[in-house]
Design a protein around this motif. Sequence first.
Motif, PDB file in Angstrom:
ATOM      1  N   LEU A  43       0.802  -1.211   0.000  1.00  0.00           N
ATOM      2  CA  LEU A  43       0.000   0.000   0.000  1.00  0.00           C
ATOM      3  C   LEU A  43       0.840   1.268   0.000  1.00  0.00           C
ATOM      4  O   LEU A  43       0.455   2.276  -0.603  1.00  0.00           O
ATOM      5  CB  LEU A  43      -0.929  -0.009   1.218  1.00  0.00           C
ATOM      6  CG  LEU A  43      -1.962   1.107   1.261  1.00  0.00           C
ATOM      7  CD1 LEU A  43      -2.922   0.966   0.086  1.00  0.00           C
ATOM      8  CD2 LEU A  43      -2.718   1.067   2.561  1.00  0.00           C
ATOM      9  N   LEU A  44       1.965   1.231   0.642  1.00  0.00           N
ATOM     10  CA  LEU A  44       2.795   2.434   0.783  1.00  0.00           C
ATOM     11  C   LEU A  44       3.230   3.006  -0.567  1.00  0.00           C
ATOM     12  O   LEU A  44       3.072   4.220  -0.774  1.00  0.00           O
ATOM     13  CB  LEU A  44       4.005   2.125   1.671  1.00  0.00           C
ATOM     14  CG  LEU A  44       4.852   3.329   2.061  1.00  0.00           C
ATOM     15  CD1 LEU A  44       4.019   4.284   2.899  1.00  0.00           C
ATOM     16  CD2 LEU A  44       6.067   2.886   2.839  1.00  0.00           C
ATOM     17  N   PRO A  45       3.742   2.233  -1.505  1.00  0.00           N
ATOM     18  CA  PRO A  45       4.110   2.834  -2.784  1.00  0.00           C
ATOM     19  C   PRO A  45       2.912   3.427  -3.517  1.00  0.00           C
ATOM     20  O   PRO A  45       3.023   4.472  -4.157  1.00  0.00           O
ATOM     21  CB  PRO A  45       4.729   1.700  -3.581  1.00  0.00           C
ATOM     22  CG  PRO A  45       5.145   0.695  -2.580  1.00  0.00           C
ATOM     23  CD  PRO A  45       4.203   0.853  -1.434  1.00  0.00           C
ATOM     24  N   SER A  46       1.755   2.758  -3.452  1.00  0.00           N
ATOM     25  CA  SER A  46       0.605   3.291  -4.168  1.00  0.00           C
ATOM     26  C   SER A  46       0.084   4.571  -3.501  1.00  0.00           C
ATOM     27  O   SER A  46      -0.584   5.369  -4.138  1.00  0.00           O
ATOM     28  CB  SER A  46      -0.501   2.238  -4.256  1.00  0.00           C
ATOM     29  OG  SER A  46      -0.950   1.914  -2.959  1.00  0.00           O
ATOM     30  N   ALA A  47       0.362   4.816  -2.233  1.00  0.00           N
ATOM     31  CA  ALA A  47      -0.053   6.040  -1.553  1.00  0.00           C
ATOM     32  C   ALA A  47       1.035   7.105  -1.618  1.00  0.00           C
ATOM     33  O   ALA A  47       0.754   8.294  -1.711  1.00  0.00           O
ATOM     34  CB  ALA A  47      -0.397   5.732  -0.108  1.00  0.00           C
ATOM     35  N   VAL A  48       2.286   6.680  -1.567  1.00  0.00           N
ATOM     36  CA  VAL A  48       3.396   7.637  -1.525  1.00  0.00           C
ATOM     37  C   VAL A  48       3.659   8.236  -2.896  1.00  0.00           C
ATOM     38  O   VAL A  48       3.970   9.423  -3.008  1.00  0.00           O
ATOM     39  CB  VAL A  48       4.652   6.959  -0.944  1.00  0.00           C
ATOM     40  CG1 VAL A  48       5.877   7.828  -1.107  1.00  0.00           C
ATOM     41  CG2 VAL A  48       4.439   6.628   0.514  1.00  0.00           C
ATOM     42  N   LEU A  49       3.562   7.435  -3.960  1.00  0.00           N
ATOM     43  CA  LEU A  49       3.848   7.958  -5.297  1.00  0.00           C
ATOM     44  C   LEU A  49       2.925   9.113  -5.679  1.00  0.00           C
ATOM     45  O   LEU A  49       3.389  10.167  -6.105  1.00  0.00           O
ATOM     46  CB  LEU A  49       3.788   6.825  -6.327  1.00  0.00           C
ATOM     47  CG  LEU A  49       4.952   5.838  -6.266  1.00  0.00           C
ATOM     48  CD1 LEU A  49       4.735   4.704  -7.263  1.00  0.00           C
ATOM     49  CD2 LEU A  49       6.268   6.538  -6.527  1.00  0.00           C
ATOM     50  N   PRO A  50       1.606   8.972  -5.513  1.00  0.00           N
ATOM     51  CA  PRO A  50       0.757  10.141  -5.805  1.00  0.00           C
ATOM     52  C   PRO A  50       1.060  11.324  -4.884  1.00  0.00           C
ATOM     53  O   PRO A  50       0.988  12.470  -5.299  1.00  0.00           O
ATOM     54  CB  PRO A  50      -0.662   9.635  -5.575  1.00  0.00           C
ATOM     55  CG  PRO A  50      -0.584   8.162  -5.712  1.00  0.00           C
ATOM     56  CD  PRO A  50       0.789   7.790  -5.270  1.00  0.00           C
ATOM     57  N   LEU A  51       1.400  11.026  -3.626  1.00  0.00           N
ATOM     58  CA  LEU A  51       1.754  12.092  -2.701  1.00  0.00           C
ATOM     59  C   LEU A  51       2.991  12.839  -3.177  1.00  0.00           C
ATOM     60  O   LEU A  51       3.046  14.076  -3.127  1.00  0.00           O
ATOM     61  CB  LEU A  51       1.986  11.522  -1.296  1.00  0.00           C
ATOM     62  CG  LEU A  51       2.332  12.539  -0.209  1.00  0.00           C
ATOM     63  CD1 LEU A  51       1.152  13.477   0.010  1.00  0.00           C
ATOM     64  CD2 LEU A  51       2.707  11.843   1.078  1.00  0.00           C
ATOM     65  N   LEU A  52       3.994  12.102  -3.675  1.00  0.00           N
ATOM     66  CA  LEU A  52       5.208  12.747  -4.197  1.00  0.00           C
ATOM     67  C   LEU A  52       4.896  13.579  -5.436  1.00  0.00           C
ATOM     68  O   LEU A  52       5.379  14.707  -5.584  1.00  0.00           O
ATOM     69  CB  LEU A  52       6.279  11.699  -4.500  1.00  0.00           C
ATOM     70  CG  LEU A  52       6.891  11.000  -3.293  1.00  0.00           C
ATOM     71  CD1 LEU A  52       7.858   9.905  -3.743  1.00  0.00           C
ATOM     72  CD2 LEU A  52       7.606  11.995  -2.400  1.00  0.00           C
ATOM     73  N   PHE A  53       4.082  13.031  -6.350  1.00  0.00           N
ATOM     74  CA  PHE A  53       3.704  13.803  -7.534  1.00  0.00           C
ATOM     75  C   PHE A  53       2.911  15.056  -7.149  1.00  0.00           C
ATOM     76  O   PHE A  53       3.120  16.127  -7.696  1.00  0.00           O
ATOM     77  CB  PHE A  53       2.872  12.936  -8.486  1.00  0.00           C
ATOM     78  CG  PHE A  53       3.665  11.888  -9.202  1.00  0.00           C
ATOM     79  CD1 PHE A  53       4.826  12.209  -9.892  1.00  0.00           C
ATOM     80  CD2 PHE A  53       3.252  10.559  -9.198  1.00  0.00           C
ATOM     81  CE1 PHE A  53       5.553  11.236 -10.561  1.00  0.00           C
ATOM     82  CE2 PHE A  53       3.974   9.581  -9.852  1.00  0.00           C
ATOM     83  CZ  PHE A  53       5.139   9.919 -10.543  1.00  0.00           C
ATOM     84  N   LEU A  54       2.013  14.896  -6.190  1.00  0.00           N
ATOM     85  CA  LEU A  54       1.216  16.022  -5.719  1.00  0.00           C
ATOM     86  C   LEU A  54       2.096  17.086  -5.066  1.00  0.00           C
ATOM     87  O   LEU A  54       1.929  18.279  -5.299  1.00  0.00           O
ATOM     88  CB  LEU A  54       0.156  15.522  -4.731  1.00  0.00           C
ATOM     89  CG  LEU A  54      -0.906  16.522  -4.309  1.00  0.00           C
ATOM     90  CD1 LEU A  54      -1.698  16.992  -5.509  1.00  0.00           C
ATOM     91  CD2 LEU A  54      -1.834  15.893  -3.286  1.00  0.00           C
ATOM     92  N   ARG A  55       3.047  16.660  -4.265  1.00  0.00           N
ATOM     93  CA  ARG A  55       3.970  17.601  -3.618  1.00  0.00           C
ATOM     94  C   ARG A  55       4.807  18.334  -4.665  1.00  0.00           C
ATOM     95  O   ARG A  55       5.041  19.538  -4.552  1.00  0.00           O
ATOM     96  CB  ARG A  55       4.856  16.862  -2.624  1.00  0.00           C
ATOM     97  CG  ARG A  55       5.782  17.767  -1.860  1.00  0.00           C
ATOM     98  CD  ARG A  55       6.552  17.001  -0.813  1.00  0.00           C
ATOM     99  NE  ARG A  55       7.521  17.833  -0.171  1.00  0.00           N
ATOM    100  CZ  ARG A  55       7.345  18.425   0.989  1.00  0.00           C
ATOM    101  NH1 ARG A  55       6.209  18.262   1.624  1.00  0.00           N
ATOM    102  NH2 ARG A  55       8.293  19.168   1.512  1.00  0.00           N
ATOM    103  N   ARG A  56       5.240  17.600  -5.689  1.00  0.00           N
ATOM    104  CA  ARG A  56       6.041  18.216  -6.752  1.00  0.00           C
ATOM    105  C   ARG A  56       5.218  19.280  -7.485  1.00  0.00           C
ATOM    106  O   ARG A  56       5.697  20.377  -7.754  1.00  0.00           O
ATOM    107  CB  ARG A  56       6.489  17.125  -7.707  1.00  0.00           C
ATOM    108  CG  ARG A  56       7.449  17.563  -8.734  1.00  0.00           C
ATOM    109  CD  ARG A  56       7.886  16.361  -9.547  1.00  0.00           C
ATOM    110  NE  ARG A  56       8.848  16.731 -10.533  1.00  0.00           N
ATOM    111  CZ  ARG A  56       9.259  15.944 -11.491  1.00  0.00           C
ATOM    112  NH1 ARG A  56       8.782  14.708 -11.571  1.00  0.00           N
ATOM    113  NH2 ARG A  56      10.141  16.334 -12.362  1.00  0.00           N
ATOM    114  N   SER A  57       3.971  18.941  -7.814  1.00  0.00           N
ATOM    115  CA  SER A  57       3.129  19.927  -8.508  1.00  0.00           C
ATOM    116  C   SER A  57       2.791  21.102  -7.593  1.00  0.00           C
ATOM    117  O   SER A  57       2.715  22.250  -8.035  1.00  0.00           O
ATOM    118  CB  SER A  57       1.866  19.268  -9.046  1.00  0.00           C
ATOM    119  OG  SER A  57       1.095  18.756  -7.993  1.00  0.00           O
ATOM    120  N   ILE A  58       2.611  20.854  -6.285  1.00  0.00           N
ATOM    121  CA  ILE A  58       2.352  21.951  -5.337  1.00  0.00           C
ATOM    122  C   ILE A  58       3.560  22.861  -5.243  1.00  0.00           C
ATOM    123  O   ILE A  58       3.428  24.091  -5.206  1.00  0.00           O
ATOM    124  CB  ILE A  58       1.950  21.385  -3.957  1.00  0.00           C
ATOM    125  CG1 ILE A  58       0.542  20.825  -4.023  1.00  0.00           C
ATOM    126  CG2 ILE A  58       2.052  22.450  -2.882  1.00  0.00           C
ATOM    127  CD1 ILE A  58       0.087  20.133  -2.763  1.00  0.00           C
TER     128      ILE A  58
END
Length: 195
Positions: A43-58
């Motif tokens: 579960l961690l990669p599937s939750a962390v990857l979007p979080l990283l992409f979201l943080r990058r776009s933010i």
Amino acid sequence: MTSQQSDYAGAAPVSGEGSTPIAVPKPSGPTLGMRLVIFSALLLPSAVLPLLFLRRSINGLHRKVDELKVATSCLHGEFKSVMSELSVRREDHERLRAMISETREGLVHLRGETQQAQAMRIQELVASDRTHVSRLQELGTSLADIAAFMQEIELRQGFFTRKVDGKGVERLRFLAMQFEGMGKVKAATDADLVS
């Protein structure tokens, strides 16, 4: 006890009197901790990857917002300078308008004074011309009187008049007629100017 022994097959006998052996249970599948680790690993990669992409776009959006703040402050400064320049130009425009209106008023006043001065000068010239004309008429009359007097003297003394006027009596008469005629023409011209 046989049923317990099958459950605790790997239990070691404990030495000692009256004690019962402690059985260690054999693990039949993954434990709760192990299940949690496996679940977290999936579960961690599937939750962390979007979080990283979201943080990058933010972070990109934060940079753009900061750039927009800088651009807005620059535009605000330019707007203030343009407004101050515009107000200075408005003041200059108002001053120029005032100067133009003053110049126009001065020009109208000057034209009026010039017309008055010209009218006065024309009146003076007309009066002077009338004086000159009257003097010319008087001179013509005097010349005519002198010519008549000279002719009378010639006749009394018996001088012969020739065709060529030697003493100038005829010239005096002609000049007297011109002066008198010039006075009449000038008087008519002055009357036309005045009216």
